[in-house]
Design a protein around this motif. Structure first.
Motif, PDB file in Angstrom:
ATOM      1  N   ILE A  47       0.773  -1.244  -0.058  1.00 17.22           N
ATOM      2  CA  ILE A  47       0.165  -0.056   0.077  1.00 17.22           C
ATOM      3  C   ILE A  47       0.877   1.253   0.073  1.00 17.22           C
ATOM      4  O   ILE A  47       1.985   1.380   0.866  1.00 17.22           O
ATOM      5  CB  ILE A  47      -0.977   0.091   1.303  1.00 17.22           C
ATOM      6  CG1 ILE A  47      -1.779  -1.085   1.294  1.00 17.22           C
ATOM      7  CG2 ILE A  47      -1.608   1.161   1.181  1.00 17.22           C
ATOM      8  CD1 ILE A  47      -3.013  -1.244   0.235  1.00 17.22           C
ATOM      9  N   THR A  48       0.617   2.206  -0.834  1.00 16.09           N
ATOM     10  CA  THR A  48       1.181   3.397  -0.809  1.00 16.09           C
ATOM     11  C   THR A  48       0.402   4.479  -0.809  1.00 16.09           C
ATOM     12  O   THR A  48      -0.747   4.470  -1.508  1.00 16.09           O
ATOM     13  CB  THR A  48       1.960   3.616  -2.232  1.00 16.09           C
ATOM     14  OG1 THR A  48       2.899   2.534  -2.087  1.00 16.09           O
ATOM     15  CG2 THR A  48       2.769   4.896  -2.302  1.00 16.09           C
ATOM     16  N   THR A  87       6.188  -6.928 -10.383  1.00 24.06           N
ATOM     17  CA  THR A  87       5.043  -7.841 -10.734  1.00 24.06           C
ATOM     18  C   THR A  87       4.216  -7.737 -12.114  1.00 24.06           C
ATOM     19  O   THR A  87       3.460  -8.459 -12.344  1.00 24.06           O
ATOM     20  CB  THR A  87       3.753  -7.649  -9.540  1.00 24.06           C
ATOM     21  OG1 THR A  87       3.390  -6.276  -9.553  1.00 24.06           O
ATOM     22  CG2 THR A  87       4.546  -7.954  -8.188  1.00 24.06           C
ATOM     23  N   GLY A  88       4.265  -6.602 -12.460  1.00 22.45           N
ATOM     24  CA  GLY A  88       3.605  -6.026 -13.924  1.00 22.45           C
ATOM     25  C   GLY A  88       2.162  -5.489 -13.830  1.00 22.45           C
ATOM     26  O   GLY A  88       1.622  -5.336 -14.657  1.00 22.45           O
ATOM     27  N   GLU A  89       1.734  -5.478 -12.499  1.00 21.09           N
ATOM     28  CA  GLU A  89       0.312  -4.918 -12.065  1.00 21.09           C
ATOM     29  C   GLU A  89       0.512  -3.212 -12.322  1.00 21.09           C
ATOM     30  O   GLU A  89       1.478  -2.805 -12.158  1.00 21.09           O
ATOM     31  CB  GLU A  89       0.217  -5.044 -10.715  1.00 21.09           C
ATOM     32  CG  GLU A  89      -0.389  -6.393 -10.142  1.00 21.09           C
ATOM     33  CD  GLU A  89      -0.818  -6.156  -8.732  1.00 21.09           C
ATOM     34  OE1 GLU A  89      -1.866  -5.847  -8.619  1.00 21.09           O
ATOM     35  OE2 GLU A  89      -0.051  -6.679  -7.956  1.00 21.09           O
ATOM     36  N   GLY A  90      -0.549  -2.974 -12.828  1.00 18.90           N
ATOM     37  CA  GLY A  90      -0.624  -1.602 -13.034  1.00 18.90           C
ATOM     38  C   GLY A  90      -1.999  -0.907 -13.175  1.00 18.90           C
ATOM     39  O   GLY A  90      -3.073  -1.612 -12.815  1.00 18.90           O
ATOM     40  N   GLY A  91      -2.349   0.469 -12.808  1.00 19.99           N
ATOM     41  CA  GLY A  91      -3.510   0.903 -12.806  1.00 19.99           C
ATOM     42  C   GLY A  91      -3.576   2.479 -13.005  1.00 19.99           C
ATOM     43  O   GLY A  91      -2.465   3.261 -13.038  1.00 19.99           O
ATOM     44  N   GLN A 117      -4.752   6.355  -0.819  1.00 26.82           N
ATOM     45  CA  GLN A 117      -4.112   4.973  -0.658  1.00 26.82           C
ATOM     46  C   GLN A 117      -4.533   4.424  -2.296  1.00 26.82           C
ATOM     47  O   GLN A 117      -5.307   4.254  -2.488  1.00 26.82           O
ATOM     48  CB  GLN A 117      -4.567   4.117   0.467  1.00 26.82           C
ATOM     49  CG  GLN A 117      -4.134   4.621   1.755  1.00 26.82           C
ATOM     50  CD  GLN A 117      -4.426   3.553   2.960  1.00 26.82           C
ATOM     51  OE1 GLN A 117      -5.028   2.417   2.731  1.00 26.82           O
ATOM     52  NE2 GLN A 117      -3.715   3.858   4.024  1.00 26.82           N
ATOM     53  N   VAL A 118      -3.026   3.777  -2.484  1.00 24.99           N
ATOM     54  CA  VAL A 118      -3.238   2.997  -3.822  1.00 24.99           C
ATOM     55  C   VAL A 118      -2.511   1.576  -3.267  1.00 24.99           C
ATOM     56  O   VAL A 118      -1.547   1.586  -2.927  1.00 24.99           O
ATOM     57  CB  VAL A 118      -2.365   3.520  -4.890  1.00 24.99           C
ATOM     58  CG1 VAL A 118      -2.324   2.816  -6.233  1.00 24.99           C
ATOM     59  CG2 VAL A 118      -2.835   5.217  -5.173  1.00 24.99           C
ATOM     60  N   ARG A 119      -3.379   0.555  -3.977  1.00 27.49           N
ATOM     61  CA  ARG A 119      -2.702  -0.822  -3.710  1.00 27.49           C
ATOM     62  C   ARG A 119      -1.798  -1.356  -5.021  1.00 27.49           C
ATOM     63  O   ARG A 119      -2.603  -1.394  -6.107  1.00 27.49           O
ATOM     64  CB  ARG A 119      -3.929  -1.736  -3.575  1.00 27.49           C
ATOM     65  CG  ARG A 119      -3.451  -3.211  -3.145  1.00 27.49           C
ATOM     66  CD  ARG A 119      -4.635  -4.298  -2.888  1.00 27.49           C
ATOM     67  NE  ARG A 119      -5.427  -3.774  -1.650  1.00 27.49           N
ATOM     68  CZ  ARG A 119      -5.071  -4.128  -0.600  1.00 27.49           C
ATOM     69  NH1 ARG A 119      -3.982  -4.493  -0.165  1.00 27.49           N
ATOM     70  NH2 ARG A 119      -5.907  -3.822   0.519  1.00 27.49           N
ATOM     71  N   SER A 158      10.033   2.408  -3.863  1.00 25.80           N
ATOM     72  CA  SER A 158      10.149   0.927  -3.539  1.00 25.80           C
ATOM     73  C   SER A 158       8.965   0.788  -2.543  1.00 25.80           C
ATOM     74  O   SER A 158       8.939   1.537  -1.612  1.00 25.80           O
ATOM     75  CB  SER A 158      11.333   0.750  -3.243  1.00 25.80           C
ATOM     76  OG  SER A 158      11.445  -0.775  -3.093  1.00 25.80           O
ATOM     77  N   VAL A 159       8.057  -0.207  -2.840  1.00 29.15           N
ATOM     78  CA  VAL A 159       7.183  -0.637  -1.813  1.00 29.15           C
ATOM     79  C   VAL A 159       7.506  -1.819  -1.047  1.00 29.15           C
ATOM     80  O   VAL A 159       7.771  -2.919  -1.847  1.00 29.15           O
ATOM     81  CB  VAL A 159       5.709  -0.556  -2.332  1.00 29.15           C
ATOM     82  CG1 VAL A 159       4.596  -0.946  -1.327  1.00 29.15           C
ATOM     83  CG2 VAL A 159       5.483   0.469  -3.174  1.00 29.15           C
ATOM     84  N   PRO A 160       7.406  -1.878   0.271  1.00 30.24           N
ATOM     85  CA  PRO A 160       7.686  -3.170   0.809  1.00 30.24           C
ATOM     86  C   PRO A 160       6.648  -4.157   0.761  1.00 30.24           C
ATOM     87  O   PRO A 160       5.579  -3.832   0.602  1.00 30.24           O
ATOM     88  CB  PRO A 160       7.997  -2.869   2.222  1.00 30.24           C
ATOM     89  CG  PRO A 160       7.275  -1.348   2.425  1.00 30.24           C
ATOM     90  CD  PRO A 160       7.148  -0.966   1.274  1.00 30.24           C
TER      91      PRO A 160
END
Length: 141
Positions: A73-74, A91-95, A106-108, A139-141
């Protein structure tokens, strides 16, 4: 080799062994996880029309703050009325997320390295013309 060199080397090895054993037996101090704020290096730059119709140029910087206690979460902000186009390159995820909360949204994104571009909506009623979209990576943990 002289005797006093052997004594020094033995003392160094013994001291390192005691330090490692102490850390294993009593536990090493834990580091406190604090959110790290990343300021996007490329600001959003543009021209806006005020309520009087006068034009003014300006720029602003967006920030991304991942929370180590909630992985993936960011919080992105602090500005509202813009789109965040993000991609997690691990991971290749996007949005695309529209920022509508003045305190940040907040963005997942998932864990990994995330890149993003910030754009301003265009169309009827829009009073901002973006000349340069903002961009950054974090960078997101």
């Amino acid at each position: 080799m002289r005797p006093h060199h052997r004594l020094r080397d033995t003392s160094l090895v013994a001291g390192a062994a005691v330090a490692v054993a102490g850390a294993l037996l009593f536990g090493a101090p834990r580091a406190a996880a604090v959110p790290t704020e990343t300021v996007f290096p490329i600001p959003i730059a543009g021209i806006s029309a005020g309520v009087t119709g006068l034009l003014s140029a300006g720029h602003f910087y967006m920030t991304a703050t991942p929370d180590p206690d909630t992985p993936g979460i960011t919080r992105v902000g602090p500005y509202t009325g813009v789109f965040v186009h993000w991609r997690n390159i691990s991971t290749g995820e996007g949005g695309i997320t529209y920022l509508d909360n003045p305190g940040g949204t907040q963005v997942r994104t998932g864990s990994g390295t995330v890149v993003a571009a910030i754009t301003v909506p265009d169309g009827p009623g829009t009073r901002i013309l973006a000349l340069l979209p903002g961009a950054g990576a974090w960078s997101v943990p």
